[in-house]
Design a protein around this motif. Sequence first.
Motif, PDB file in Angstrom:
ATOM      1  N   VAL A 161      70.204 -94.503 -28.521  1.00  0.00           N
ATOM      2  CA  VAL A 161      70.860 -95.576 -27.769  1.00  0.00           C
ATOM      3  C   VAL A 161      71.618 -96.493 -28.736  1.00  0.00           C
ATOM      4  O   VAL A 161      71.095 -96.893 -29.767  1.00  0.00           O
ATOM      5  N   PRO A 162      72.877 -96.828 -28.432  1.00  0.00           N
ATOM      6  CA  PRO A 162      73.622 -97.768 -29.270  1.00  0.00           C
ATOM      7  C   PRO A 162      73.158 -99.187 -28.978  1.00  0.00           C
ATOM      8  O   PRO A 162      73.090 -99.591 -27.812  1.00  0.00           O
ATOM      9  N   ILE A 163      72.842 -99.936 -30.021  1.00  0.00           N
ATOM     10  CA  ILE A 163      72.407-101.318 -29.809  1.00  0.00           C
ATOM     11  C   ILE A 163      73.330-102.236 -30.600  1.00  0.00           C
ATOM     12  O   ILE A 163      74.378-102.638 -30.130  1.00  0.00           O
ATOM     13  N   PHE A 164      72.969-102.508 -31.830  1.00  0.00           N
ATOM     14  CA  PHE A 164      73.827-103.303 -32.697  1.00  0.00           C
ATOM     15  C   PHE A 164      74.725-102.358 -33.495  1.00  0.00           C
ATOM     16  O   PHE A 164      74.580-101.138 -33.439  1.00  0.00           O
ATOM     17  N   ASP A 165      75.660-102.906 -34.239  1.00  0.00           N
ATOM     18  CA  ASP A 165      76.569-102.115 -35.063  1.00  0.00           C
ATOM     19  C   ASP A 165      75.779-101.175 -35.969  1.00  0.00           C
ATOM     20  O   ASP A 165      74.749-101.545 -36.538  1.00  0.00           O
ATOM     21  N   ALA A 166      76.258 -99.947 -36.091  1.00  0.00           N
ATOM     22  CA  ALA A 166      75.557 -98.937 -36.889  1.00  0.00           C
ATOM     23  C   ALA A 166      75.376 -99.359 -38.342  1.00  0.00           C
ATOM     24  O   ALA A 166      74.450 -98.913 -39.028  1.00  0.00           O
ATOM     25  N   HIS A 167      76.262-100.237 -38.824  1.00  0.00           N
ATOM     26  CA  HIS A 167      76.169-100.684 -40.226  1.00  0.00           C
ATOM     27  C   HIS A 167      75.349-101.962 -40.362  1.00  0.00           C
ATOM     28  O   HIS A 167      75.217-102.509 -41.453  1.00  0.00           O
ATOM     29  N   ASP A 168      74.815-102.433 -39.249  1.00  0.00           N
ATOM     30  CA  ASP A 168      73.991-103.641 -39.253  1.00  0.00           C
ATOM     31  C   ASP A 168      72.539-103.229 -39.470  1.00  0.00           C
ATOM     32  O   ASP A 168      71.921-102.627 -38.604  1.00  0.00           O
ATOM     33  N   HIS A 169      71.999-103.548 -40.626  1.00  0.00           N
ATOM     34  CA  HIS A 169      70.640-103.111 -40.963  1.00  0.00           C
ATOM     35  C   HIS A 169      69.626-104.247 -40.893  1.00  0.00           C
ATOM     36  O   HIS A 169      68.517-104.125 -41.420  1.00  0.00           O
ATOM     37  N   ALA A 170      69.993-105.348 -40.255  1.00  0.00           N
ATOM     38  CA  ALA A 170      69.061-106.470 -40.118  1.00  0.00           C
ATOM     39  C   ALA A 170      67.883-106.055 -39.231  1.00  0.00           C
ATOM     40  O   ALA A 170      68.050-105.281 -38.282  1.00  0.00           O
ATOM     41  N   PRO A 171      66.677-106.543 -39.510  1.00  0.00           N
ATOM     42  CA  PRO A 171      65.522-106.214 -38.664  1.00  0.00           C
ATOM     43  C   PRO A 171      65.737-106.688 -37.230  1.00  0.00           C
ATOM     44  O   PRO A 171      66.376-107.714 -36.989  1.00  0.00           O
ATOM     45  N   ILE A 172      65.184-105.917 -36.298  1.00  0.00           N
ATOM     46  CA  ILE A 172      65.318-106.240 -34.875  1.00  0.00           C
ATOM     47  C   ILE A 172      63.963-106.658 -34.319  1.00  0.00           C
ATOM     48  O   ILE A 172      62.985-105.907 -34.415  1.00  0.00           O
ATOM     49  N   ILE A 173      63.908-107.865 -33.776  1.00  0.00           N
ATOM     50  CA  ILE A 173      62.731-108.254 -33.017  1.00  0.00           C
ATOM     51  C   ILE A 173      63.121-108.187 -31.547  1.00  0.00           C
ATOM     52  O   ILE A 173      64.299-108.337 -31.201  1.00  0.00           O
ATOM     53  N   GLY A 174      62.168-107.916 -30.692  1.00  0.00           N
ATOM     54  CA  GLY A 174      62.560-107.761 -29.293  1.00  0.00           C
ATOM     55  C   GLY A 174      61.392-107.784 -28.343  1.00  0.00           C
ATOM     56  O   GLY A 174      60.228-107.950 -28.734  1.00  0.00           O
ATOM     57  N   THR A 175      61.728-107.601 -27.075  1.00  0.00           N
ATOM     58  CA  THR A 175      60.720-107.552 -26.028  1.00  0.00           C
ATOM     59  C   THR A 175      61.248-106.720 -24.871  1.00  0.00           C
ATOM     60  O   THR A 175      62.469-106.561 -24.714  1.00  0.00           O
ATOM     61  N   VAL A 176      60.345-106.182 -24.079  1.00  0.00           N
ATOM     62  CA  VAL A 176      60.695-105.444 -22.862  1.00  0.00           C
ATOM     63  C   VAL A 176      59.909-106.090 -21.735  1.00  0.00           C
ATOM     64  O   VAL A 176      58.674-106.031 -21.708  1.00  0.00           O
ATOM     65  N   THR A 177      60.622-106.729 -20.807  1.00  0.00           N
ATOM     66  CA  THR A 177      59.905-107.497 -19.794  1.00  0.00           C
ATOM     67  C   THR A 177      60.812-107.887 -18.637  1.00  0.00           C
ATOM     68  O   THR A 177      62.034-107.746 -18.719  1.00  0.00           O
ATOM     69  N   ARG A 178      60.193-108.400 -17.589  1.00  0.00           N
ATOM     70  CA  ARG A 178      60.942-109.038 -16.510  1.00  0.00           C
ATOM     71  C   ARG A 178      61.328-110.433 -16.967  1.00  0.00           C
ATOM     72  O   ARG A 178      60.523-111.146 -17.566  1.00  0.00           O
ATOM     73  N   LEU A 179      62.549-110.845 -16.701  1.00  0.00           N
ATOM     74  CA  LEU A 179      63.023-112.146 -17.166  1.00  0.00           C
ATOM     75  C   LEU A 179      62.705-113.213 -16.112  1.00  0.00           C
ATOM     76  O   LEU A 179      63.546-113.613 -15.311  1.00  0.00           O
ATOM     77  N   SER A 180      61.458-113.650 -16.136  1.00  0.00           N
ATOM     78  CA  SER A 180      60.996-114.708 -15.238  1.00  0.00           C
ATOM     79  C   SER A 180      60.248-115.735 -16.070  1.00  0.00           C
ATOM     80  O   SER A 180      59.850-115.466 -17.208  1.00  0.00           O
ATOM     81  N   SER A 181      60.069-116.914 -15.507  1.00  0.00           N
ATOM     82  CA  SER A 181      59.592-118.056 -16.294  1.00  0.00           C
ATOM     83  C   SER A 181      58.254-117.813 -16.971  1.00  0.00           C
ATOM     84  O   SER A 181      58.036-118.241 -18.114  1.00  0.00           O
ATOM     85  N   GLU A 182      57.328-117.109 -16.281  1.00  0.00           N
ATOM     86  CA  GLU A 182      56.002-116.920 -16.867  1.00  0.00           C
ATOM     87  C   GLU A 182      56.003-115.997 -18.079  1.00  0.00           C
ATOM     88  O   GLU A 182      55.019-115.921 -18.818  1.00  0.00           O
ATOM     89  N   LYS A 183      57.112-115.275 -18.297  1.00  0.00           N
ATOM     90  CA  LYS A 183      57.180-114.359 -19.442  1.00  0.00           C
ATOM     91  C   LYS A 183      57.524-115.069 -20.750  1.00  0.00           C
ATOM     92  O   LYS A 183      57.471-114.455 -21.822  1.00  0.00           O
ATOM     93  N   GLY A 184      57.909-116.337 -20.688  1.00  0.00           N
ATOM     94  CA  GLY A 184      58.072-117.139 -21.898  1.00  0.00           C
ATOM     95  C   GLY A 184      59.232-116.759 -22.798  1.00  0.00           C
ATOM     96  O   GLY A 184      59.202-117.035 -24.007  1.00  0.00           O
ATOM     97  N   ILE A 185      60.286-116.155 -22.242  1.00  0.00           N
ATOM     98  CA  ILE A 185      61.397-115.689 -23.079  1.00  0.00           C
ATOM     99  C   ILE A 185      62.164-116.857 -23.706  1.00  0.00           C
ATOM    100  O   ILE A 185      62.719-116.727 -24.800  1.00  0.00           O
ATOM    101  N   SER A 186      62.186-118.002 -23.042  1.00  0.00           N
ATOM    102  CA  SER A 186      62.866-119.170 -23.630  1.00  0.00           C
ATOM    103  C   SER A 186      62.209-119.568 -24.954  1.00  0.00           C
ATOM    104  O   SER A 186      62.890-119.982 -25.899  1.00  0.00           O
ATOM    105  N   PHE A 187      60.893-119.412 -25.043  1.00  0.00           N
ATOM    106  CA  PHE A 187      60.190-119.739 -26.292  1.00  0.00           C
ATOM    107  C   PHE A 187      60.502-118.705 -27.379  1.00  0.00           C
ATOM    108  O   PHE A 187      60.591-119.037 -28.554  1.00  0.00           O
ATOM    109  N   LEU A 188      60.692-117.450 -26.949  1.00  0.00           N
ATOM    110  CA  LEU A 188      61.078-116.406 -27.904  1.00  0.00           C
ATOM    111  C   LEU A 188      62.457-116.715 -28.486  1.00  0.00           C
ATOM    112  O   LEU A 188      62.676-116.583 -29.695  1.00  0.00           O
ATOM    113  N   ILE A 189      63.388-117.134 -27.638  1.00  0.00           N
ATOM    114  CA  ILE A 189      64.749-117.460 -28.103  1.00  0.00           C
ATOM    115  C   ILE A 189      64.709-118.655 -29.061  1.00  0.00           C
ATOM    116  O   ILE A 189      65.378-118.654 -30.103  1.00  0.00           O
TER     117      ILE A 189
END
Length: 380
Positions: free
Chosen positions: A198-226
């Motif tokens: 799957v293409p995500i960031f630029d192929a030459h971009d080797h920066a570490p990726i942090i992430g999550t897989v979830t429903r984007l609703s308030s109880e999931k706390g994604i605003s705190f992750l950002i």
Amino acid sequence: MKILCALTSYEIGGVSTVARNVMDVLEKDGAEIILLAERLSERHYPLQNSVKVINLAVSPRRNFFSKSYNMIHHIVRMRRCIMSLRPDVILTYGTQINCYLLASLLFIRFRRPKIIISEHSEEMFLKAKSNNVRYLMSKIAYRCLMFALYRRADYIVAVSDGIAKLIRKYIPAGPDKIKIVHNPVDIKKVRMASRQSVPIFDAHDHAPIIGTVTRLSSEKGISFLIQGFRHLLSKRDVRLLIVGDGLERQSLERMVEDAGMEKYVIFTGWVDNPYPYLARMDVCVLPSLWEGFPNIILEAMACKVPVIASDVSEGIREVIKNGINGILIQSGSPISISEAVYEVLSDDSRREKMIEEAYKTVQMFDIQKIQEEYKKLIYA
């Protein structure tokens, strides 16, 4: 054997993941499977051709009287379906459908099927996290229904030790009825699915990726992750990958834009196969404000991705041993997220050891092991 599996909404993720895994196993075992859903989401896991699907197509309602009508109408329709189908066993997934199913079988005049209900969250047993009147009334109503009806099930499956303790405390059911069966993960299937490119960031971009897989609703706390990501970005070059969709998506995207971080953050929206995205992450973060027994932790471990999760439930603590196979953090704390991610990314040796221990842990939750627990209840 005819087995009816019932849940509120059959979709992608959450309880549907558990139901799909269990149905696949039982179907291979020769059982006739019927899926009954209050709603069949537009995006849902594919089903075997042999699985019969009954979609009640009940639309969610917010008005109290409309919700009450929906509930009664749903219970009546479920009763008719069960009387027509005459299943040998009924499996239900989640508080709402548990209550509806048990209510629909009151005063039946035919041979009663074996009923195995499952509870996937601590939320109904704990102090309310919102002062919203509608939410509080709904919670009180379901607690009353659980107290009155749960004892009528043959077995009550708790997906964690913590939930089992709460059921024993608040529900008048015999101890022999309450069984702990953890959510299963199909490690082989997850690892196979994660190999897709799957293409995500630029192929030459080797920066570490942090992430999550979830429903984007308030109880999931994604605003705190950002917010935590913004703090982390001031210390090192990283990227943020948010896989999923939901009501909070637009406000979260605005939050990223207001911080000037658009080129560092990707929102994928819903994807049919999240595992390749998960496998590309260097750290998976679960910043939820509350959870039961989240499948994403097991799936990340199966993909050999280190996990950082909010310490908000017994279910999470049963899987993650802090500092050994993952990291537990304070919920609602962007600084805790930032510091934990920085710690994992800064020590390759510790990160690899954590991945190794996590992969050992997830073997205990593999579908091949958990299926035997379900079979004992079904065929007992």
